[in-house]
Design a protein around this motif. Structure first.
Motif, PDB file in Angstrom:
ATOM      1  N   ARG A  86       0.859  -1.189   0.109  1.00 35.42           N
ATOM      2  CA  ARG A  86       0.006  -0.111  -0.159  1.00 35.42           C
ATOM      3  C   ARG A  86       0.787   1.413   0.056  1.00 35.42           C
ATOM      4  NH1 ARG A  86      -5.012   0.930   4.101  1.00 35.42           N
ATOM      5  NH2 ARG A  86      -6.099  -0.033   2.481  1.00 35.42           N
ATOM      6  N   GLU A 130       1.011   4.218  -3.276  1.00 33.38           N
ATOM      7  CA  GLU A 130       0.158   5.306  -2.472  1.00 33.38           C
ATOM      8  C   GLU A 130      -0.110   6.259  -3.628  1.00 33.38           C
ATOM      9  OE1 GLU A 130       1.306   6.567   1.227  1.00 33.38           O
ATOM     10  OE2 GLU A 130       3.321   7.296   0.583  1.00 33.38           O
ATOM     11  N   ASP A 168      -5.970   6.902  -1.840  1.00 37.78           N
ATOM     12  CA  ASP A 168      -7.053   6.501  -1.040  1.00 37.78           C
ATOM     13  C   ASP A 168      -8.105   7.347  -0.795  1.00 37.78           C
ATOM     14  OD1 ASP A 168      -6.231   8.682   0.571  1.00 37.78           O
ATOM     15  OD2 ASP A 168      -5.680   7.380   2.414  1.00 37.78           O
ATOM     16  N   ASP A 181     -11.360   5.494  -0.482  1.00 36.08           N
ATOM     17  CA  ASP A 181     -11.621   4.380   0.400  1.00 36.08           C
ATOM     18  C   ASP A 181     -12.857   4.507   1.366  1.00 36.08           C
ATOM     19  OD1 ASP A 181      -9.374   3.500  -0.238  1.00 36.08           O
ATOM     20  OD2 ASP A 181      -7.995   4.004   1.362  1.00 36.08           O
TER      21      ASP A 181
END
Length: 109
Positions: free
Chosen positions: A84, A88, A93, A96
């Motif tokens: 992760r 990134e 994210d 998410d």
């Protein structure tokens, strides 16, 4: 019976794998279950074959090679945390929160 849409019956390798899976199923009385089916002949063949091999040593037994396994020294959770971090920038994210609302799961992970 183990694969949907009669898939195994159209592919010889899958057909054998399916027959073997039925033969191997614990507690299944395949002789009774498949009585009157052509599949019973294949199951009887597999049974005969496996009985003929019972107790014999496999002709090829590769030795344990530590080098093949010594790379498996971290937990899966650690691997995914590193992965992760590496990705990134490519996979931000910001989705998410939305994904967590759509898919229920363990919030502690």
């Amino acid at each position: 019976m183990h694969l949907d849409d009669w898939y195994a019956q159209s592919h010889p390798d899958e057909d054998f794998a399916e027959t073997f899976a039925v033969w191997l199923t614990p507690g299944l009385d395949w002789r009774k279950r498949y009585h009157g089916w052509k599949a019973l002949q294949k199951l009887e063949y597999v049974d005969e074959l496996m009985r003929s091999l019972a107790g014999q040593t496999a002709p090829y037994q590769p030795g344990y090679r530590e080098k093949d396994f010594n790379c498996l020294n971290q937990k899966l959770k650690t691997y995914y945390l590193k992965k992760r971090k590496q990705n990134e920038d490519t996979y931000p994210d910001f989705y998410d929160r939305d994904l967590r609302q759509l898919f229920a799961g363990d919030r502690a992970s």
